[in-house]
Write a protein that holds these residues in place. Structure first.
Motif, PDB file in Angstrom:
ATOM      1  N   UNK A  37      27.376  11.906 -51.655  1.00 45.87           N
ATOM      2  CA  UNK A  37      26.248  11.939 -50.728  1.00 45.87           C
ATOM      3  C   UNK A  37      25.769  13.382 -50.663  1.00 45.87           C
ATOM      4  N   UNK A  38      24.458  13.571 -50.643  1.00 47.04           N
ATOM      5  CA  UNK A  38      23.907  14.910 -50.495  1.00 47.04           C
ATOM      6  C   UNK A  38      22.869  14.888 -49.386  1.00 47.04           C
ATOM      7  N   UNK A  39      22.641  16.063 -48.797  1.00 47.18           N
ATOM      8  CA  UNK A  39      21.672  16.175 -47.712  1.00 47.18           C
ATOM      9  C   UNK A  39      20.472  16.989 -48.164  1.00 47.18           C
ATOM     10  N   UNK A  40      19.297  16.480 -47.878  1.00 44.07           N
ATOM     11  CA  UNK A  40      18.040  17.171 -48.151  1.00 44.07           C
ATOM     12  C   UNK A  40      17.345  17.400 -46.815  1.00 44.07           C
ATOM     13  N   UNK A  41      16.923  18.627 -46.535  1.00 39.02           N
ATOM     14  CA  UNK A  41      16.269  18.873 -45.241  1.00 39.02           C
ATOM     15  C   UNK A  41      14.932  18.149 -45.087  1.00 39.02           C
ATOM     16  N   UNK A  42      14.340  17.699 -46.192  1.00 37.55           N
ATOM     17  CA  UNK A  42      13.034  17.050 -46.142  1.00 37.55           C
ATOM     18  C   UNK A  42      13.108  15.529 -46.207  1.00 37.55           C
ATOM     19  N   UNK A  43      14.159  15.010 -46.881  1.00 36.30           N
ATOM     20  CA  UNK A  43      14.233  13.559 -47.085  1.00 36.30           C
ATOM     21  C   UNK A  43      15.372  12.889 -46.334  1.00 36.30           C
ATOM     22  N   UNK A  44      16.449  13.604 -46.056  1.00 33.63           N
ATOM     23  CA  UNK A  44      17.599  13.017 -45.373  1.00 33.63           C
ATOM     24  C   UNK A  44      18.829  13.001 -46.257  1.00 33.63           C
ATOM     25  N   UNK A  45      19.711  12.043 -46.040  1.00 29.26           N
ATOM     26  CA  UNK A  45      20.969  11.936 -46.790  1.00 29.26           C
ATOM     27  C   UNK A  45      20.820  10.921 -47.911  1.00 29.26           C
ATOM     28  N   UNK A  46      21.146  11.371 -49.123  1.00 28.61           N
ATOM     29  CA  UNK A  46      21.057  10.513 -50.307  1.00 28.61           C
ATOM     30  C   UNK A  46      22.415   9.890 -50.607  1.00 28.61           C
ATOM     31  N   UNK A  58      21.870   7.503 -60.341  1.00 26.26           N
ATOM     32  CA  UNK A  58      20.789   6.974 -59.500  1.00 26.26           C
ATOM     33  C   UNK A  58      21.051   7.366 -58.048  1.00 26.26           C
ATOM     34  N   UNK A  59      19.975   7.671 -57.334  1.00 23.06           N
ATOM     35  CA  UNK A  59      20.147   7.956 -55.909  1.00 23.06           C
ATOM     36  C   UNK A  59      19.035   7.310 -55.098  1.00 23.06           C
ATOM     37  N   UNK A  60      19.301   7.196 -53.811  1.00 26.03           N
ATOM     38  CA  UNK A  60      18.326   6.637 -52.879  1.00 26.03           C
ATOM     39  C   UNK A  60      18.597   7.213 -51.496  1.00 26.03           C
ATOM     40  N   UNK A  61      17.614   7.081 -50.639  1.00 27.48           N
ATOM     41  CA  UNK A  61      17.731   7.515 -49.253  1.00 27.48           C
ATOM     42  C   UNK A  61      17.681   6.276 -48.368  1.00 27.48           C
ATOM     43  N   UNK A  62      18.848   5.745 -47.978  1.00 26.52           N
ATOM     44  CA  UNK A  62      18.873   4.518 -47.169  1.00 26.52           C
ATOM     45  C   UNK A  62      18.161   4.653 -45.829  1.00 26.52           C
ATOM     46  N   UNK A  63      18.170   5.860 -45.272  1.00 25.01           N
ATOM     47  CA  UNK A  63      17.510   6.099 -43.989  1.00 25.01           C
ATOM     48  C   UNK A  63      16.722   7.406 -44.086  1.00 25.01           C
ATOM     49  N   UNK A  64      15.612   7.404 -44.852  1.00 21.98           N
ATOM     50  CA  UNK A  64      14.871   8.651 -45.064  1.00 21.98           C
ATOM     51  C   UNK A  64      14.185   9.142 -43.788  1.00 21.98           C
ATOM     52  N   UNK A  65      13.852  10.414 -43.800  1.00 22.66           N
ATOM     53  CA  UNK A  65      13.120  10.993 -42.666  1.00 22.66           C
ATOM     54  C   UNK A  65      11.735  10.339 -42.577  1.00 22.66           C
ATOM     55  N   UNK A  66      11.150  10.319 -41.383  1.00 23.58           N
ATOM     56  CA  UNK A  66       9.868   9.624 -41.185  1.00 23.58           C
ATOM     57  C   UNK A  66       8.763  10.069 -42.154  1.00 23.58           C
ATOM     58  N   UNK A  67       8.750  11.340 -42.531  1.00 29.46           N
ATOM     59  CA  UNK A  67       7.695  11.855 -43.410  1.00 29.46           C
ATOM     60  C   UNK A  67       7.724  11.221 -44.806  1.00 29.46           C
ATOM     61  N   UNK A  68       8.873  10.699 -45.198  1.00 28.37           N
ATOM     62  CA  UNK A  68       9.014  10.070 -46.528  1.00 28.37           C
ATOM     63  C   UNK A  68       9.553   8.648 -46.386  1.00 28.37           C
TER      64      UNK A  68
END
Length: 93
Positions: A37-46, A58-68
């Motif tokens: 798992x990695x954290x992105x300040x713009x997208x959330x936790x991948x 392959x990666x995905x953001x199960x609970x992305x930040x509202x902006x994305x």
């Protein structure tokens, strides 16, 4: 492994465009969930998935930040040959 009909494109500083495919266009049955798992300040936790010979491919953001939020339930691949094919509607950001 994946065939995208509708692809969402994200442009990230210092990275090539990233192409996110909806879950229904990805052969999830071929992938194994990873512990990575990695954290992105713009997208959330991948979260990541692997093939037997390709860890964390392959990666995905199960609970992305509202902006994305539109990348929720979309998957992205570490593969330089992934491109938005002609005829596929790409939603650019």
């Amino acid at each position: 492994m994946a065939h995208g009909h509708t692809i969402t494109v994200l442009h990230e500083t210092g990275c090539p465009p990233r192409y996110y495919l909806p879950a229904e266009d990805v052969r999830l049955d071929l992938l194994t969930p990873s512990d990575t798992h990695t954290d992105c300040p713009f997208k959330g936790t991948a979260s990541y998935w692997s093939l037997p010979d390709a860890p964390d491919l392959v990666w995905a953001y199960p609970d992305p930040k509202p902006e994305v939020a539109r990348i929720k339930d979309h998957y992205c691949f570490y593969a330089p040959e992934v491109a938005c094919p002609r005829g596929a509607p790409c939603r650019d950001r």
